[in-house]
Design an enzyme around this catalytic site. Structure first.
Site, PDB file in Angstrom:
ATOM      1  N   GLU A   1       0.819  -1.095  -0.065  1.00 23.06           N
ATOM      2  CA  GLU A   1       0.135   0.082   0.130  1.00 23.06           C
ATOM      3  C   GLU A   1       0.846   1.366   0.032  1.00 23.06           C
ATOM      4  OE1 GLU A   1      -2.964   2.327   3.301  1.00 23.06           O
ATOM      5  OE2 GLU A   1      -2.076   0.326   3.749  1.00 23.06           O
TER       6      GLU A   1
ATOM      7  N   ASP B   1      -1.041  -0.683   5.943  1.00 26.75           N
ATOM      8  CA  ASP B   1      -0.790  -0.049   7.209  1.00 26.75           C
ATOM      9  C   ASP B   1      -1.523  -0.902   8.255  1.00 26.75           C
ATOM     10  OD1 ASP B   1      -0.396   3.250   5.879  1.00 26.75           O
ATOM     11  OD2 ASP B   1       1.236   1.612   6.230  1.00 26.75           O
TER      12      ASP B   1
ATOM     13  N   ASP C   1      -3.911   0.095  10.232  1.00 27.22           N
ATOM     14  CA  ASP C   1      -5.060   1.120  10.548  1.00 27.22           C
ATOM     15  C   ASP C   1      -6.262   0.830   9.763  1.00 27.22           C
ATOM     16  OD1 ASP C   1      -4.542   2.010   8.027  1.00 27.22           O
ATOM     17  OD2 ASP C   1      -3.647   4.005   8.586  1.00 27.22           O
TER      18      ASP C   1
ATOM     19  N   ASP D   1      -7.833   2.159   7.186  1.00 27.21           N
ATOM     20  CA  ASP D   1      -7.723   2.266   5.890  1.00 27.21           C
ATOM     21  C   ASP D   1      -6.934   0.940   5.307  1.00 27.21           C
ATOM     22  OD1 ASP D   1      -9.058   4.585   5.620  1.00 27.21           O
ATOM     23  OD2 ASP D   1      -7.351   5.889   5.426  1.00 27.21           O
TER      24      ASP D   1
END
Ligand code: TSJ
Length: 653
Positions: free
Chosen positions: A440, A513, A515, A517
């Site tokens: 990503e 990541d 998180d 998203d």
């Protein structure tokens, strides 16, 4: 008796399926105008289909536990008689129509759901057009119902009632007999039945329903036919089927392995046996209908088979620590298996509607079969060892064949030219050794490119933003340049051309990541794989990278805390073991971008140190469900859902 209680329970459940029991009333004229719409065709196929439409009703009665014997007769004039010893079709007058129920069965087109309700039905999905269609397409049809001490009779002509239902005598017997002659006006190609064709399916039905006795008789005696008969009753059920299929083959062990279980009203039966040859024969059925295209029951079985054998092989140390897991293909070599499930509401999908679609069935089959097979292996270590060794042999043969192919087909300039520009490919082209990281963000992609081992690790950066459109439809995602790059890089092709054997990397690692998203992008990618690259998931090629949660800097040294249970405890322990000077600095990693190339390699990419989660088909399936949720309207539950579902089992690799 528990069977009766089960049935009662089932009837309760069946009432919930009211929506599927809505009946569309339509004249039988429509059936005669467009017979193909109702029975597929008016060729020999359609002609034989009539028999199954009738026999299915007797099978339903047998599955419900009320009939044990069915007889099919090809009469001299190519008419068909089907008899069972069930309860007999109800004859009472219905409130709605003021006609006997049996008359309604034959004169009203029932679309979806069936009169009587409840029970597992053969007619659940594929068929369901039923007896009134057969009646409409027959020159005549007669029915005899025996029940309540009486024998009832009614006759029809091309679907029209000839006379009211009448009592034609007394009897202590119970059951239903239907006698019909296919209309030559409809079946213009042929009205001649094939004994062999009918017998094949009748034998199959006997294998699938071990209580059932089913006989077939051919009464024709002319230039092309002589009288003959066969009777089938297999007390061994699916095991008898396996023995029949493996007849003449050398087997790895004597008795087939058999499991039977029930969960949420769905029954699952599996029988299997290994032969010494290479072919895999897996037959599957849902409510006695052959599912040629496979589906969720086969999927659950395959996943379980591969996992249980690998787990067992590791525990017994037949498979050494430095050896790869056996692939699904390896463990299926030489396998003969029959899977039969019974479901109150089967969904048939696929080109020929012979693929079972009910998603819950994969988990249920997986669980029931896993437990039983695991137990079997522990109780039969000799057989267990033989099965694993057969799989290892298959793996070795496969690797040798691959090496031979690699020798003749080195990476050509053309192949490289076709690869996407964003891809930083690796130099090895042995799929068994190579890995592709889908990363990503461009910056993390950059770190990954310089941190990787370029011999066997390829990097494909994906721009998160493009994908991270809430409510992005699958179509939009597929139109995405980078997603297309991914398919090109994988080398498997797409859609109908998809070929898992062409995969260029045996490890496909999603690196996002830690998180929300990141979890979102992961869900999208897993959904994509689940829907369009499923064999890659089934083969166990898909992984999720597990970057560390914390780094504890102490002078020049950094200690990392990997994700997983008790991460915080482990962090505390690391800190408490360090001296106060210099003061340890704790860093919480939120994104991959916070690590430099060397750190990324050390913590997340280096096979010696890293932790990765292997994605099972169930994980991907779950992602697919989450994705569906994402397509919904409200935003908050969506976010919560992602966060709650972003947990995957971790596995040391
Ligand atoms: F559909 C058919 F008419 F073509 C046909 C039905 C043909 C043949 C050969 C058999 C049958 C059939 C139907 N056999 N057994 C039954 N059972 C019922 O229809 C039945 C009986 C009793 C009850 C009940 O609730 O008491 C319910 C059903 C559905």
């Amino acid at each position: 008796m528990s069977k009766e209680r089960d049935l009662e329970e089932f009837h309760e459940k069946a009432k919930k399926y009211d929506a599927s029991q809505i009946q569309v009333l339509e004249g039988l004229e429509a059936v005669r105008k467009r017979p193909g719409m109702y029975i597929g065709s008016t060729s020999s196929e359609g002609l034989h289909h009539l028999v199954w439409e009738i026999v299915d009703n007797s099978i339903d009665e047998a599955m419900a536990g009320f009939a044990t014997t069915i007889e099919v007769i090809i009469e001299k004039d190519n008419s068909i008689t089907v008899t069972d010893d069930g309860r007999g079709i109800p004859i009472d007058i219905q409130e709605k129509t003021s006609r006997p129920a049996v008359e309604t069965v034959f004169t009203v087109l029932h679309a979806g759901g069936k009169f009587g309700g409840g029970g597992y039905k053969v007619s659940g999905g594929l068929h369901g057009v039923g007896s009134s269609v057969v009646n409409a397409l027959s020159s005549f049809l007669e029915v005899i119902v025996q029940k309540n001490g009486k024998r009832y009779y009614q006759k029809y002509k091309r679907g029209q009632v000839l006379s009211d239902l009448e009592t034609i005598g007394k009897t202590n017997l119970h059951g239903t007999t239907v006698h019909f002659l296919p209309d030559p006006e409809i079946f213009q190609e042929t009205t001649v039945f094939e004994y062999k064709k009918l017998t094949r399916r009748i034998q199959e039905l006997a294998f699938l329903n071990r209580e059932l006795k089913i006989a077939i008789k051919d009464k024709r005696d002319d230039e092309t036919h002589s009288p003959q008969k066969d009777e089938f009753h297999y007390e061994g059920g699916l095991c008898s089927y396996i023995e029949f299929l493996n007849n003449k083959k050398e087997v790895l062990f004597e008795d087939p392995i058999y499991t039977e279980g029930e969960m949420d009203g769905i029954t699952v039966e599996v029988a299997m046996q290994y032969t010494t040859d290479f072919k895999n024969t897996t037959l599957s059925f849902a409510n006695n209908i052959s599912t040629h295209e496979g589906g969720t029951h086969e999927q659950g079985f395959r996943t379980a088979l591969t996992r249980v054998i690998n787990d067992y092989a590791r525990k017994q140390k037949i498979l050494k620590e430095n050896e790869d897991n056996l692939s699904g293909e390896d463990v299926r070599e030489g396998l003969t298996a029959v899977i039969s499930i019974k479901h109150p509401d089967p969904q048939f999908e696929g080109q020929t509607k012979t693929k079972l679609g009910n998603s819950e069935v994969s988990t249920i089959t997986n669980r029931l079969f896993s437990d039983a097979f695991q137990k079997f292996l522990l109780e039969n270590p000799k057989i267990g060892k033989r099965i694993v060794e057969k799989g290892i042999l298959a793996a070795k043969a496969r690797q040798a064949a691959k090496r031979a192919r690699e020798m003749t087909r080195k990476k050509s300039g053309l192949e490289i030219a076709n690869l996407p520009g964003k891809l930083a490919d690796c130099s090895s082209n042995d799929p068994e050794q190579t890995e592709i990281f889908i990363v990503e963000g461009d910056s993390a992609g950059g770190s990954a490119k310089s941190g990787r081992n370029r011999e066997f690790q390829a990097i494909l950066p994906i721009r998160g933003k493009i994908l991270n459109v809430e409510k992005a439809s699958m179509e939009k995602i597929l139109a995405n340049e980078e997603i297309r790059s991914l398919f090109t890089a994988m080398g498997t092709g797409f859609g109908a051309e998809f070929d898992v054997s062409k995969v260029r990397y045996h490890k496909l690692v999603i690196m996002t990541d830690a998180d929300v998203d990141g979890a979102h992008i992961r869900t999208l990618l897993l959904t994509l794989f689940y829907r369009y690259m499923r064999p890659v998931v089934e083969a166990g090629y898909v992984y999720i990278a597990q970057p560390p949660l914390y780094g504890v800097k102490h002078g020049k040294n950094i200690t990392y805390v990997q994700p997983g249970a008790n991460a915080e405890d482990r962090l505390k322990e690391i800190i408490s073991n360090l001296s106060k000077t210099p003061k340890p600095i704790i860093q919480r990693y939120k994104g991959l971008g916070e690590m430099d190339d060397h750190q990324l390699w050390e913590t997340t990419m280096d096979p010696e140190n890293r932790l990765m989660a292997r994605i099972s088909i169930e994980d991907a399936e779950r992602a697919n469900i989450v994705f569906e949720m994402l397509m919904g309207d409200s935003v908050e539950p969506r976010r919560e859902f992602i966060e709650e579902n972003a947990h995957y089992a971790t596995l040391d690799l």
